[in-house]
Motif scaffolding. Structure first.
Motif, PDB file in Angstrom:
ATOM      1  N   SER A 185       0.834  -1.217   0.000  1.00 37.88           N
ATOM      2  CA  SER A 185       0.000   0.000   0.000  1.00 37.88           C
ATOM      3  C   SER A 185       0.859   1.254   0.000  1.00 37.88           C
ATOM      4  CB  SER A 185      -0.935  -0.016   1.212  1.00 37.88           C
ATOM      5  OG  SER A 185      -0.164  -0.046   2.424  1.00 37.88           O
ATOM      6  N   TRP A 186       1.893   1.267   0.777  1.00 34.25           N
ATOM      7  CA  TRP A 186       2.799   2.417   0.784  1.00 34.25           C
ATOM      8  C   TRP A 186       3.481   2.592  -0.575  1.00 34.25           C
ATOM      9  CZ3 TRP A 186       2.935   6.377   3.830  1.00 34.25           C
ATOM     10  CH2 TRP A 186       2.504   6.263   5.161  1.00 34.25           C
ATOM     11  N   ILE A 230       2.205   1.816  -3.523  1.00 33.76           N
ATOM     12  CA  ILE A 230       1.212   2.366  -4.461  1.00 33.76           C
ATOM     13  C   ILE A 230       1.002   3.857  -4.214  1.00 33.76           C
ATOM     14  CG2 ILE A 230      -1.212   2.269  -5.141  1.00 33.76           C
ATOM     15  CD1 ILE A 230      -1.073  -0.759  -4.570  1.00 33.76           C
ATOM     16  N   LEU A 231       0.917   4.252  -2.915  1.00 30.07           N
ATOM     17  CA  LEU A 231       0.754   5.670  -2.603  1.00 30.07           C
ATOM     18  C   LEU A 231       1.936   6.478  -3.102  1.00 30.07           C
ATOM     19  CD1 LEU A 231      -0.735   5.502   1.030  1.00 30.07           C
ATOM     20  CD2 LEU A 231      -1.935   6.136  -1.083  1.00 30.07           C
ATOM     21  N   GLY A 232       3.136   5.942  -2.972  1.00 30.46           N
ATOM     22  CA  GLY A 232       4.318   6.653  -3.449  1.00 30.46           C
ATOM     23  C   GLY A 232       4.283   6.836  -4.962  1.00 30.46           C
ATOM     24  N   CYS A 233       3.847   5.769  -5.671  1.00 28.41           N
ATOM     25  CA  CYS A 233       3.772   5.880  -7.134  1.00 28.41           C
ATOM     26  C   CYS A 233       2.756   6.946  -7.559  1.00 28.41           C
ATOM     27  CB  CYS A 233       3.405   4.528  -7.723  1.00 28.41           C
ATOM     28  SG  CYS A 233       4.715   3.286  -7.567  1.00 28.41           S
ATOM     29  N   VAL A 234       1.602   7.002  -6.859  1.00 25.59           N
ATOM     30  CA  VAL A 234       0.563   7.993  -7.202  1.00 25.59           C
ATOM     31  C   VAL A 234       1.081   9.399  -6.951  1.00 25.59           C
ATOM     32  CG1 VAL A 234      -1.730   8.847  -6.584  1.00 25.59           C
ATOM     33  CG2 VAL A 234      -1.323   6.387  -6.875  1.00 25.59           C
ATOM     34  N   ALA A 235       1.746   9.575  -5.790  1.00 30.15           N
ATOM     35  CA  ALA A 235       2.271  10.905  -5.463  1.00 30.15           C
ATOM     36  C   ALA A 235       3.332  11.325  -6.469  1.00 30.15           C
ATOM     37  CB  ALA A 235       2.848  10.889  -4.039  1.00 30.15           C
TER      38      ALA A 235
END
Length: 247
Positions: A221-222, A224-229
């Motif tokens: 999950s972390w 994926i959040l990094g990729c989105v940011a």
């Protein structure tokens, strides 16, 4: 008047010369053969003188090999390294022995009896040498046997000692233990207190470890959040160019 007649020369014919040479060689050969036969006869007399000594030798001792060899120089052999032959004057008995350092003259005399005594003494020395070797082997075997017997006796003694020690330990284990003394009236019983304290203590339960599956999901999950940011940051930085391309 002078006489001019030539002197007569002797008639030289090769056949006559060859015949003379053959006669001379035959005479020398006869002399050599006669000398050889004379040497052989003397050595045979010496062998007859030694017959009583040869008869006393143990038949099992195969080191001695008495024999008279024929040839250019007849020899009376005693063993493989010692023999008797006649000297250059054909009257002297020469008893010699071959060693590692060369040939050694044991006896050199014209007396046949003295030569027989020297040969008999040599035979006696060889017999004594053999007896000493056999005695040394017997002593060595006896010493090894005694050493083996002493070693076996020591081993048996060690086994007996270990057996007695194990028997004593078993008897000690089987013997009744002395009764414990009763505790005094005023003394608290330690074992009872120890048991009660052990029962009164609550049992601690080890905390359960978290499963590894929750940690893996949290990491994904972390990520994926990094990729989105990161994608949002890239879009904000290059928005002008993207709008120009779109228009």
């Amino acid at each position: 008047m002078t006489d001019h007649t030539e002197p007569k020369t002797p008639d030289r014919r090769l056949s006559d010369i060859v015949r003379d040479v053959k006669i001379s060689a035959a005479d020398r050969t006869d002399v050599v053969v006669d000398m050889r036969d004379a040497d052989r006869a003397r050595l045979e007399l010496l062998a007859q003188e030694l017959e009583p000594v040869i008869a006393d030798i143990d038949p099992s001792d195969d080191r001695f090999d008495f024999g008279l060899s024929t040839g250019l120089q007849p020899r009376l052999w005693v063993d493989a390294v010692a023999h008797v032959h006649m000297g250059h004057d054909r009257r002297v008995y020469r008893f010699v022995r071959d060693t590692r350092l060369g040939r050694k003259v044991v006896s050199d005399t014209a007396d046949m009896a003295a030569t027989a005594d020297a040969v008999a003494r040599y035979i006696a020395e060889r017999v004594i040498e053999r007896e000493r070797i056999l005695a040394g082997d017997f002593e060595a075997m006896r010493e090894r046997g005694e050493a083996g017997d002493s070693a076996s006796g020591t081993e048996q003694a060690g086994h007996a000692g270990s057996g007695s020690a194990s028997g004593g330990a078993a008897r000690h284990a089987d013997s009744p233990r002395p009764a414990e003394k009763p505790a005094a009236a005023g003394e608290p019983v330690r074992s009872a207190e120890a048991g009660s304290s052990a029962k009164s203590q609550p049992e601690t339960i080890a905390p359960k470890r978290e499963s590894s599956g929750g940690g893996f999901a949290l990491g994904v999950s972390w990520f994926i959040l990094g990729c989105v940011a990161g994608a949002a940051a890239l879009v904000g930085a290059f928005w002008d160019r993207l709008s120009a391309l779109m228009s």
